[in-house]
Design a protein around this motif. Structure first.
Motif, PDB file in Angstrom:
ATOM      1  N   UNK A 219       0.837  -1.202   0.000  1.00  0.00           N
ATOM      2  CA  UNK A 219       0.000   0.000   0.000  1.00  0.00           C
ATOM      3  C   UNK A 219       0.872   1.251   0.000  1.00  0.00           C
ATOM      4  N   UNK A 220       0.452   2.249  -0.766  1.00  0.00           N
ATOM      5  CA  UNK A 220       1.227   3.489  -0.876  1.00  0.00           C
ATOM      6  C   UNK A 220       1.380   4.153   0.493  1.00  0.00           C
ATOM      7  N   UNK A 221       2.612   4.545   0.805  1.00  0.00           N
ATOM      8  CA  UNK A 221       2.871   5.271   2.045  1.00  0.00           C
ATOM      9  C   UNK A 221       3.846   6.428   1.835  1.00  0.00           C
ATOM     10  N   UNK A 222       4.167   6.711   0.574  1.00  0.00           N
ATOM     11  CA  UNK A 222       5.058   7.821   0.271  1.00  0.00           C
ATOM     12  C   UNK A 222       6.526   7.459   0.223  1.00  0.00           C
ATOM     13  N   UNK A 223       6.861   6.272   0.655  1.00  0.00           N
ATOM     14  CA  UNK A 223       8.276   5.884   0.664  1.00  0.00           C
ATOM     15  C   UNK A 223       8.635   5.149  -0.626  1.00  0.00           C
ATOM     16  N   UNK A 224       9.920   5.128  -0.924  1.00  0.00           N
ATOM     17  CA  UNK A 224      10.431   4.428  -2.101  1.00  0.00           C
ATOM     18  C   UNK A 224      10.954   3.056  -1.669  1.00  0.00           C
ATOM     19  N   UNK A 225      10.557   2.027  -2.418  1.00  0.00           N
ATOM     20  CA  UNK A 225      10.878   0.656  -2.017  1.00  0.00           C
ATOM     21  C   UNK A 225      11.522  -0.092  -3.174  1.00  0.00           C
ATOM     22  N   UNK A 226      12.295  -1.139  -2.819  1.00  0.00           N
ATOM     23  CA  UNK A 226      12.754  -2.073  -3.841  1.00  0.00           C
ATOM     24  C   UNK A 226      11.546  -2.777  -4.428  1.00  0.00           C
ATOM     25  N   UNK A 227      11.499  -2.881  -5.754  1.00  0.00           N
ATOM     26  CA  UNK A 227      10.367  -3.538  -6.389  1.00  0.00           C
ATOM     27  C   UNK A 227      10.351  -5.038  -6.117  1.00  0.00           C
ATOM     28  N   UNK A 228      11.498  -5.617  -5.838  1.00  0.00           N
ATOM     29  CA  UNK A 228      11.607  -7.058  -5.621  1.00  0.00           C
ATOM     30  C   UNK A 228      12.526  -7.366  -4.455  1.00  0.00           C
ATOM     31  N   UNK A 229      12.335  -8.536  -3.899  1.00  0.00           N
ATOM     32  CA  UNK A 229      13.323  -9.122  -2.988  1.00  0.00           C
ATOM     33  C   UNK A 229      13.890 -10.357  -3.687  1.00  0.00           C
ATOM     34  N   UNK A 230      15.187 -10.357  -3.932  1.00  0.00           N
ATOM     35  CA  UNK A 230      15.795 -11.412  -4.751  1.00  0.00           C
ATOM     36  C   UNK A 230      16.873 -12.132  -3.940  1.00  0.00           C
ATOM     37  N   UNK A 231      16.841 -13.450  -4.030  1.00  0.00           N
ATOM     38  CA  UNK A 231      17.908 -14.261  -3.455  1.00  0.00           C
ATOM     39  C   UNK A 231      18.660 -14.946  -4.585  1.00  0.00           C
ATOM     40  N   UNK A 232      19.938 -14.653  -4.694  1.00  0.00           N
ATOM     41  CA  UNK A 232      20.775 -15.253  -5.744  1.00  0.00           C
ATOM     42  C   UNK A 232      21.431 -16.499  -5.162  1.00  0.00           C
ATOM     43  N   UNK A 233      20.883 -17.657  -5.524  1.00  0.00           N
ATOM     44  CA  UNK A 233      21.355 -18.905  -4.927  1.00  0.00           C
ATOM     45  C   UNK A 233      22.236 -19.737  -5.867  1.00  0.00           C
ATOM     46  N   UNK A 234      22.612 -19.155  -6.985  1.00  0.00           N
ATOM     47  CA  UNK A 234      23.402 -19.956  -7.929  1.00  0.00           C
ATOM     48  C   UNK A 234      24.556 -19.193  -8.526  1.00  0.00           C
ATOM     49  N   UNK A 235      25.028 -18.179  -7.850  1.00  0.00           N
ATOM     50  CA  UNK A 235      26.165 -17.398  -8.352  1.00  0.00           C
ATOM     51  C   UNK A 235      25.893 -16.870  -9.761  1.00  0.00           C
ATOM     52  N   UNK A 236      24.664 -16.371  -9.945  1.00  0.00           N
ATOM     53  CA  UNK A 236      24.274 -15.816 -11.229  1.00  0.00           C
ATOM     54  C   UNK A 236      24.559 -14.315 -11.272  1.00  0.00           C
ATOM     55  N   UNK A 237      24.705 -13.841 -12.481  1.00  0.00           N
ATOM     56  CA  UNK A 237      24.732 -12.398 -12.696  1.00  0.00           C
ATOM     57  C   UNK A 237      23.286 -11.956 -12.970  1.00  0.00           C
ATOM     58  N   UNK A 238      22.764 -11.102 -12.102  1.00  0.00           N
ATOM     59  CA  UNK A 238      21.358 -10.704 -12.214  1.00  0.00           C
ATOM     60  C   UNK A 238      21.242  -9.316 -12.830  1.00  0.00           C
ATOM     61  N   UNK A 239      20.327  -9.196 -13.766  1.00  0.00           N
ATOM     62  CA  UNK A 239      20.031  -7.906 -14.373  1.00  0.00           C
ATOM     63  C   UNK A 239      18.534  -7.630 -14.241  1.00  0.00           C
ATOM     64  N   UNK A 240      18.191  -6.348 -14.153  1.00  0.00           N
ATOM     65  CA  UNK A 240      16.794  -5.957 -13.937  1.00  0.00           C
ATOM     66  C   UNK A 240      16.438  -4.781 -14.851  1.00  0.00           C
ATOM     67  N   UNK A 241      15.164  -4.723 -15.195  1.00  0.00           N
ATOM     68  CA  UNK A 241      14.658  -3.505 -15.830  1.00  0.00           C
ATOM     69  C   UNK A 241      13.197  -3.321 -15.421  1.00  0.00           C
ATOM     70  N   UNK A 242      12.783  -2.071 -15.354  1.00  0.00           N
ATOM     71  CA  UNK A 242      11.416  -1.723 -14.957  1.00  0.00           C
ATOM     72  C   UNK A 242      10.616  -1.398 -16.210  1.00  0.00           C
ATOM     73  N   UNK A 243       9.631  -2.223 -16.519  1.00  0.00           N
ATOM     74  CA  UNK A 243       8.829  -2.028 -17.709  1.00  0.00           C
ATOM     75  C   UNK A 243       9.496  -2.629 -18.924  1.00  0.00           C
ATOM     76  N   UNK A 244       8.679  -2.950 -19.923  1.00  0.00           N
ATOM     77  CA  UNK A 244       9.200  -3.609 -21.111  1.00  0.00           C
ATOM     78  C   UNK A 244      10.239  -2.769 -21.837  1.00  0.00           C
ATOM     79  N   UNK A 245      10.072  -1.460 -21.779  1.00  0.00           N
ATOM     80  CA  UNK A 245      10.985  -0.562 -22.487  1.00  0.00           C
ATOM     81  C   UNK A 245      12.055   0.031 -21.576  1.00  0.00           C
ATOM     82  N   UNK A 246      12.186  -0.524 -20.373  1.00  0.00           N
ATOM     83  CA  UNK A 246      13.180  -0.007 -19.443  1.00  0.00           C
ATOM     84  C   UNK A 246      14.602  -0.380 -19.855  1.00  0.00           C
ATOM     85  N   UNK A 247      15.550   0.115 -19.096  1.00  0.00           N
ATOM     86  CA  UNK A 247      16.971  -0.146 -19.373  1.00  0.00           C
ATOM     87  C   UNK A 247      17.505  -1.191 -18.400  1.00  0.00           C
ATOM     88  N   UNK A 248      18.173  -2.164 -18.919  1.00  0.00           N
ATOM     89  CA  UNK A 248      18.742  -3.207 -18.073  1.00  0.00           C
ATOM     90  C   UNK A 248      19.848  -2.632 -17.188  1.00  0.00           C
TER      91      UNK A 248
END
Length: 207
Positions: free
Chosen positions: A1-30
Motif C-alpha cells: 500500500x502506498x505510504x510515500x516511501x520508495x521501495x525495492x520492487x523485488x526481494x531477490x535471493x541469488x542462490x546460484x552465483x548468477x549475474x542478475x540484471x533488472x529492468x522496470x517495464x518492457x521498455x526499461x533499461x537493463x
C-alpha cells in the motif's frame, strides 16, 4: 500500500552465483545488480534476467514479475450537513468539510452516482432533506473518498399567513388551514401550498 516511501520492487535471493540484471517495464533499461525502486501506487512489470559465466544467455530466460502498490485510503476527513427548522431561506446543504489537505479537490452531488461539481447544493424546504454526497480526490496514490452526509430540515412550529381577503379560517391537527372562500394565501414568498376542493381551499405548509 502506498505510504510515500520508495521501495525495492523485488526481494531477490541469488542462490546460484548468477549475474542478475533488472529492468522496470518492457521498455526499461537493463541494470546489473540494481533492483528497480518504486514509489507511486500502480501496477508494474519488473523483468529479471539471470546469466552465468561460461553459459549462453539463451539458457537463462527473462522473467517478467508483476508488482503492485495499492492506493492508500484518505482518512480524517469529515463533512457536516445543514440541520435546522424551516425558515424560508436557502442554505448550503453541506455546512462544513474538515480534515482535507492542501491540493485536495472537494466536489458535491445530490446522489452518489450523480454529477459532482464544486457548487454546494442549495436546500430550503423540508422535502430537500435527505442524503447528499461529498467527494474528496487527493491524487492517484489515494482512493477517492465519498462521504454521505445527512441534511435535515424540519417543519417550523409557526407560519405567518396573509390573505387577500379575510376568510373564515380554522386549523386542525394535520397542519391544514381550512376556509370557505375563493382567495389566495401565501407566507410572503409563496411557500404555502393549497388545494381547492369545491368551494373550500385547504392550505398546508409547503415541505
Amino acid at each position: 500500500t502506498y505510504d510515500g516511501s520508495t521501495k525495492d520492487a523485488l526481494t531477490v535471493k541469488n542462490q546460484g552465483d548468477y549475474n542478475l540484471e533488472y529492468k522496470l517495464g518492457e521498455n526499461g533499461t537493463w541494470t546489473t545488480d540494481i533492483i528497480p525502486r518504486i514509489t507511486d501506487a500502480g501496477t508494474y512489470k519488473v523483468y529479471v534476467k539471470a546469466t552465468k559465466t561460461g553459459y549462453h544467455d539463451a539458457e537463462y530466460p527473462t522473467y517478467p514479475i508483476t508488482v503492485t502498490i495499492a492506493q492508500a485510503k484518505i482518512t480524517g476527513v469529515t463533512a457536516t450537513g445543514y440541520s435546522a427548522k424551516y425558515d424560508k431561506q436557502s442554505h448550503d446543504a453541506i455546512t462544513k468539510v474538515e480534515g482535507t489537505l492542501d491540493g485536495d479537490t472537494v466536489t458535491y452531488s445530490k446522489t452518489e452516482d450523480g454529477t459532482y461539481t464544486s457548487e454546494i447544493p442549495s436546500v430550503k424546504r423540508v422535502k430537500d432533506s435527505g442524503t447528499y454526497f461529498v467527494k474528496v480526490y487527493r491524487n492517484d496514490n489515494y482512493e477517492t473518498l465519498i462521504i454521505p452526509v445527512t441534511v435535515a430540515i424540519t417543519k417550523n412550529d409557526q407560519q405567518v399567513l396573509s390573505f387577500g381577503e379575510t376568510p373564515n379560517l380554522t386549523y386542525n391537527e394535520s397542519n391544514t388551514f381550512k376556509y370557505v372562500a375563493t382567495t389566495n394565501a401565501s407566507d410572503a414568498d409563496g411557500d404555502i401550498d393549497y388545494e381547492k376542493v369545491g368551494g373550500t381551499a385547504n392550505f398546508t405548509v409547503a415541505e
